[in-house]
Design an enzyme around this catalytic site. Structure first.
Site, PDB file in Angstrom:
ATOM      1  N   ASN A  86       0.655  -1.293  -0.177  1.00 41.90           N
ATOM      2  CA  ASN A  86      -0.029  -0.033  -0.065  1.00 41.90           C
ATOM      3  C   ASN A  86       0.796   1.055  -0.123  1.00 41.90           C
ATOM      4  O   ASN A  86       1.995   1.247   0.675  1.00 41.90           O
ATOM      5  CB  ASN A  86      -0.841  -0.121   1.189  1.00 41.90           C
ATOM      6  N   GLY A  92      -4.017   3.171   1.338  1.00 43.10           N
ATOM      7  CA  GLY A  92      -4.359   2.390   2.728  1.00 43.10           C
ATOM      8  C   GLY A  92      -3.181   2.291   3.633  1.00 43.10           C
ATOM      9  O   GLY A  92      -3.189   1.475   4.451  1.00 43.10           O
ATOM     10  N   GLN A  93      -2.017   3.021   3.452  1.00 44.29           N
ATOM     11  CA  GLN A  93      -0.798   2.881   4.114  1.00 44.29           C
ATOM     12  C   GLN A  93      -1.017   3.408   5.364  1.00 44.29           C
ATOM     13  O   GLN A  93      -1.294   4.674   5.493  1.00 44.29           O
ATOM     14  CB  GLN A  93       0.319   3.473   3.250  1.00 44.29           C
ATOM     15  N   HIS A  99       6.413  -2.056   3.152  1.00 45.71           N
ATOM     16  CA  HIS A  99       6.211  -3.518   3.576  1.00 45.71           C
ATOM     17  C   HIS A  99       5.366  -4.283   2.611  1.00 45.71           C
ATOM     18  O   HIS A  99       4.364  -3.768   1.974  1.00 45.71           O
ATOM     19  CB  HIS A  99       5.340  -3.575   5.079  1.00 45.71           C
TER      20      HIS A  99
END
Ligand code: 5GP
Ligand code: ZN
Length: 113
Positions: A86, A92-93, A99
């Protein structure tokens, strides 16, 4: 630097580590969205995928290959799985250290509701 995942890398915050080498760490997501939900991160702090440089290709490739190795070991390679990264608010991070999510163990529908 006040970064949650850097603290996990430095073992200042506990996590259930499933893989570690010189450049990568993998651990269980604390709030799993599927029966299997692992996070694969570079040990080098990179804030978002927008910050990736051309010479990060081998690092990102190693993260992707590790995710596929974990999927095989966790017996989700054949039924299938999802890998997600994301970026920023609309993506939506929530944690600003890149990651790769590895999700599986149930049917994952797309697009999300
Ligand atoms: P994002 O929304 O940034 O793509 O994903 C961040 C992920 O990190 C979420 O799935 C969230 O559950 C996970 N997470 C947040 N805080 C922690 C933590 O302290 N430990 C672990 N293991 N995972 C975390
Ligand atoms: Zn970091």
């Amino acid at each position: 630097m006040d970064c949650l995942f850097c603290k996990i890398i430095n073992k200042e915050i506990p996590s259930n580590i499933i893989y570690e080498d010189k450049q990568i760490l993998a651990f269980d997501d604390i709030d799993p969205k599927a029966p299997i939900h692992k996070l694969i991160i570079p040990k080098k702090h990179i804030t978002t995928t927008n910050d990736l440089q051309a010479n990060d290709g081998s690092l990102i490739g190693a993260m992707l290959i590790l995710a596929t190795d974990l999927a095989k070991k966790l017996d989700i390679a054949e039924p299938g799985y999802r890998m997600v990264m994301n970026c920023n608010a609309d993506g939506g991070q929530a944690v600003y250290h890149i990651h790769l999510h590895l999700l599986g163990g149930r049917s994952l529908h797309w697009p999300p509701g």
